[in-house]
Design a protein around this motif. Structure first.
Motif, PDB file in Angstrom:
ATOM      1  N   MET A 298      21.497 -34.209  46.896  1.00  0.00           N
ATOM      2  CA  MET A 298      21.738 -34.668  48.250  1.00  0.00           C
ATOM      3  C   MET A 298      22.237 -33.459  49.022  1.00  0.00           C
ATOM      4  SD  MET A 298      24.289 -37.708  49.538  1.00  0.00           S
ATOM      5  CE  MET A 298      23.354 -39.008  48.736  1.00  0.00           C
ATOM      6  N   LYS A 299      21.469 -33.013  50.001  1.00  0.00           N
ATOM      7  CA  LYS A 299      21.842 -31.838  50.782  1.00  0.00           C
ATOM      8  C   LYS A 299      22.149 -32.252  52.208  1.00  0.00           C
ATOM      9  CE  LYS A 299      19.143 -28.359  48.323  1.00  0.00           C
ATOM     10  NZ  LYS A 299      18.099 -27.343  48.450  1.00  0.00           N
ATOM     11  N   LEU A 300      23.221 -31.675  52.751  1.00  0.00           N
ATOM     12  CA  LEU A 300      23.596 -31.909  54.140  1.00  0.00           C
ATOM     13  C   LEU A 300      23.348 -30.648  54.946  1.00  0.00           C
ATOM     14  CD1 LEU A 300      27.072 -33.649  53.617  1.00  0.00           C
ATOM     15  CD2 LEU A 300      24.839 -34.726  53.854  1.00  0.00           C
ATOM     16  N   ASP A 301      23.025 -30.803  56.220  1.00  0.00           N
ATOM     17  CA  ASP A 301      22.915 -29.636  57.095  1.00  0.00           C
ATOM     18  C   ASP A 301      24.280 -28.980  57.264  1.00  0.00           C
ATOM     19  OD1 ASP A 301      20.195 -30.008  57.453  1.00  0.00           O
ATOM     20  OD2 ASP A 301      20.439 -31.121  59.313  1.00  0.00           O
ATOM     21  N   SER A 302      25.333 -29.806  57.250  1.00  0.00           N
ATOM     22  CA  SER A 302      26.705 -29.310  57.367  1.00  0.00           C
ATOM     23  C   SER A 302      27.624 -30.259  56.616  1.00  0.00           C
ATOM     24  CB  SER A 302      27.131 -29.238  58.837  1.00  0.00           C
ATOM     25  OG  SER A 302      28.494 -28.871  58.931  1.00  0.00           O
ATOM     26  N   ASN A 303      28.615 -29.721  55.954  1.00  0.00           N
ATOM     27  CA  ASN A 303      29.587 -30.535  55.226  1.00  0.00           C
ATOM     28  C   ASN A 303      30.833 -30.814  56.072  1.00  0.00           C
ATOM     29  OD1 ASN A 303      27.921 -29.076  53.046  1.00  0.00           O
ATOM     30  ND2 ASN A 303      28.928 -30.734  51.952  1.00  0.00           N
ATOM     31  N   ILE A 304      30.762 -30.463  57.363  1.00  0.00           N
ATOM     32  CA  ILE A 304      31.882 -30.687  58.273  1.00  0.00           C
ATOM     33  C   ILE A 304      31.353 -31.426  59.493  1.00  0.00           C
ATOM     34  CG2 ILE A 304      33.637 -29.590  59.722  1.00  0.00           C
ATOM     35  CD1 ILE A 304      33.627 -27.251  57.743  1.00  0.00           C
ATOM     36  N   GLY A 305      32.069 -32.476  59.893  1.00  0.00           N
ATOM     37  CA  GLY A 305      31.678 -33.242  61.066  1.00  0.00           C
ATOM     38  C   GLY A 305      32.860 -33.439  61.989  1.00  0.00           C
ATOM     39  N   LYS A 306      32.572 -33.891  63.190  1.00  0.00           N
ATOM     40  CA  LYS A 306      33.598 -34.130  64.194  1.00  0.00           C
ATOM     41  C   LYS A 306      33.911 -35.622  64.236  1.00  0.00           C
ATOM     42  CE  LYS A 306      34.625 -33.332  69.049  1.00  0.00           C
ATOM     43  NZ  LYS A 306      34.117 -32.860  70.326  1.00  0.00           N
ATOM     44  N   ALA A 307      35.193 -35.961  64.270  1.00  0.00           N
ATOM     45  CA  ALA A 307      35.606 -37.366  64.338  1.00  0.00           C
ATOM     46  C   ALA A 307      34.971 -38.041  65.548  1.00  0.00           C
ATOM     47  CB  ALA A 307      37.122 -37.457  64.404  1.00  0.00           C
ATOM     48  N   GLY A 308      34.700 -39.315  65.405  1.00  0.00           N
ATOM     49  CA  GLY A 308      34.057 -40.085  66.473  1.00  0.00           C
ATOM     50  C   GLY A 308      32.768 -40.674  65.961  1.00  0.00           C
ATOM     51  N   THR A 309      31.716 -40.538  66.737  1.00  0.00           N
ATOM     52  CA  THR A 309      30.417 -41.076  66.353  1.00  0.00           C
ATOM     53  C   THR A 309      29.593 -39.996  65.660  1.00  0.00           C
ATOM     54  OG1 THR A 309      30.443 -42.634  68.189  1.00  0.00           O
ATOM     55  CG2 THR A 309      28.297 -42.160  67.189  1.00  0.00           C
ATOM     56  N   ILE A 310      29.123 -40.324  64.476  1.00  0.00           N
ATOM     57  CA  ILE A 310      28.267 -39.412  63.713  1.00  0.00           C
ATOM     58  C   ILE A 310      26.978 -40.152  63.378  1.00  0.00           C
ATOM     59  CG2 ILE A 310      27.956 -38.186  61.528  1.00  0.00           C
ATOM     60  CD1 ILE A 310      30.844 -37.461  61.517  1.00  0.00           C
ATOM     61  N   THR A 311      25.859 -39.475  63.611  1.00  0.00           N
ATOM     62  CA  THR A 311      24.560 -40.032  63.225  1.00  0.00           C
ATOM     63  C   THR A 311      23.960 -39.171  62.131  1.00  0.00           C
ATOM     64  OG1 THR A 311      24.168 -40.950  65.430  1.00  0.00           O
ATOM     65  CG2 THR A 311      22.237 -40.632  64.023  1.00  0.00           C
ATOM     66  N   PHE A 312      23.628 -39.815  61.031  1.00  0.00           N
ATOM     67  CA  PHE A 312      22.961 -39.155  59.917  1.00  0.00           C
ATOM     68  C   PHE A 312      21.469 -39.450  60.027  1.00  0.00           C
ATOM     69  CE2 PHE A 312      27.203 -40.203  58.334  1.00  0.00           C
ATOM     70  CZ  PHE A 312      27.611 -39.004  57.768  1.00  0.00           C
ATOM     71  N   THR A 313      20.650 -38.424  59.919  1.00  0.00           N
ATOM     72  CA  THR A 313      19.208 -38.598  59.777  1.00  0.00           C
ATOM     73  C   THR A 313      18.914 -38.329  58.315  1.00  0.00           C
ATOM     74  OG1 THR A 313      18.832 -37.876  62.038  1.00  0.00           O
ATOM     75  CG2 THR A 313      16.938 -37.833  60.546  1.00  0.00           C
ATOM     76  N   ILE A 314      18.469 -39.344  57.615  1.00  0.00           N
ATOM     77  CA  ILE A 314      18.351 -39.298  56.156  1.00  0.00           C
ATOM     78  C   ILE A 314      16.870 -39.316  55.783  1.00  0.00           C
ATOM     79  CG2 ILE A 314      19.042 -40.406  54.004  1.00  0.00           C
ATOM     80  CD1 ILE A 314      20.993 -42.068  56.061  1.00  0.00           C
ATOM     81  N   THR A 315      16.406 -38.252  55.158  1.00  0.00           N
ATOM     82  CA  THR A 315      15.014 -38.167  54.725  1.00  0.00           C
ATOM     83  C   THR A 315      14.953 -38.179  53.208  1.00  0.00           C
ATOM     84  OG1 THR A 315      14.417 -36.921  56.702  1.00  0.00           O
ATOM     85  CG2 THR A 315      12.899 -36.788  54.829  1.00  0.00           C
ATOM     86  N   ASN A 316      14.152 -39.061  52.675  1.00  0.00           N
ATOM     87  CA  ASN A 316      13.927 -39.103  51.235  1.00  0.00           C
ATOM     88  C   ASN A 316      12.697 -38.256  50.928  1.00  0.00           C
ATOM     89  OD1 ASN A 316      13.420 -39.607  48.571  1.00  0.00           O
ATOM     90  ND2 ASN A 316      13.492 -41.829  48.729  1.00  0.00           N
ATOM     91  N   SER A 317      12.937 -37.041  50.467  1.00  0.00           N
ATOM     92  CA  SER A 317      11.852 -36.126  50.114  1.00  0.00           C
ATOM     93  C   SER A 317      11.434 -36.271  48.661  1.00  0.00           C
ATOM     94  CB  SER A 317      12.290 -34.677  50.366  1.00  0.00           C
ATOM     95  OG  SER A 317      12.640 -34.501  51.715  1.00  0.00           O
ATOM     96  N   GLY A 318      12.037 -37.210  47.976  1.00  0.00           N
ATOM     97  CA  GLY A 318      11.752 -37.390  46.561  1.00  0.00           C
ATOM     98  C   GLY A 318      10.611 -38.348  46.299  1.00  0.00           C
ATOM     99  N   GLU A 319      10.444 -38.669  45.031  1.00  0.00           N
ATOM    100  CA  GLU A 319       9.384 -39.574  44.600  1.00  0.00           C
ATOM    101  C   GLU A 319       9.927 -40.934  44.174  1.00  0.00           C
ATOM    102  OE1 GLU A 319       6.987 -37.573  41.686  1.00  0.00           O
ATOM    103  OE2 GLU A 319       6.609 -35.875  43.018  1.00  0.00           O
ATOM    104  N   GLU A 320      11.258 -41.095  44.255  1.00  0.00           N
ATOM    105  CA  GLU A 320      11.883 -42.368  43.900  1.00  0.00           C
ATOM    106  C   GLU A 320      12.644 -42.905  45.104  1.00  0.00           C
ATOM    107  OE1 GLU A 320      14.070 -42.693  40.305  1.00  0.00           O
ATOM    108  OE2 GLU A 320      12.823 -41.248  39.240  1.00  0.00           O
ATOM    109  N   THR A 321      12.883 -44.207  45.109  1.00  0.00           N
ATOM    110  CA  THR A 321      13.710 -44.822  46.140  1.00  0.00           C
ATOM    111  C   THR A 321      15.155 -44.394  45.942  1.00  0.00           C
ATOM    112  OG1 THR A 321      12.219 -46.707  46.314  1.00  0.00           O
ATOM    113  CG2 THR A 321      14.488 -47.050  47.064  1.00  0.00           C
ATOM    114  N   HIS A 322      15.853 -44.133  47.053  1.00  0.00           N
ATOM    115  CA  HIS A 322      17.268 -43.744  47.004  1.00  0.00           C
ATOM    116  C   HIS A 322      18.042 -44.551  48.033  1.00  0.00           C
ATOM    117  CE1 HIS A 322      16.450 -40.473  44.280  1.00  0.00           C
ATOM    118  NE2 HIS A 322      15.519 -39.993  45.101  1.00  0.00           N
ATOM    119  N   GLU A 323      19.361 -44.384  48.025  1.00  0.00           N
ATOM    120  CA  GLU A 323      20.199 -44.973  49.043  1.00  0.00           C
ATOM    121  C   GLU A 323      21.234 -43.952  49.491  1.00  0.00           C
ATOM    122  OE1 GLU A 323      22.181 -48.492  47.567  1.00  0.00           O
ATOM    123  OE2 GLU A 323      23.530 -47.344  46.308  1.00  0.00           O
TER     124      GLU A 323
END
Length: 104
Positions: free
Chosen positions: A6-31
């Motif tokens: 699981m890779k993040l663009d950044s491991n630091i975020g700002k408090a408040g509203t955060i939106t994650f864009t999650i792409t499954n580049s694998g061959e199995e279902t993930h959560e």
């Protein structure tokens, strides 16, 4: 997301509203599960090859992200602190599908 990372663009975020864009580049279902914890993402308890989410502070999640799919998760009012991001499908966490996020 992909097997077995699981890779993040950044491991630091700002408090408040955060939106994650999650792409499954694998061959199995993930959560994508977000829990608030002081414990490092790679040190969470494991029972029967899964993290017992009921022993942590759940924040939100996206289940069943199919291979090739992209989902978004917007969390409003995310407080400063440490969060573990995990795939908690059977044995996925133990194979390395986790990441730490610090919110400031």
């Amino acid at each position: 997301l992909k097997e077995w990372e699981m890779k993040l663009d950044s491991n630091i975020g700002k408090a408040g509203t955060i939106t994650f864009t999650i792409t499954n580049s694998g061959e199995e279902t993930h959560e994508f599960v977000v829990v608030q914890t002081d414990t490092a993402a790679d040190k969470l308890p494991v029972v029967d090859d899964k993290v017992p989410e009921d022993q942590l502070t759940p924040v939100d999640e996206v289940e069943d992200i199919l291979p090739g799919a992209t989902e978004t998760l917007t969390i409003e009012g995310l407080e400063a602190g440490h969060y573990a991001l995990i795939c908690n499908l059977l044995a996925h966490y133990g194979k390395g599908m986790h990441a730490d996020l610090t919110v400031k």
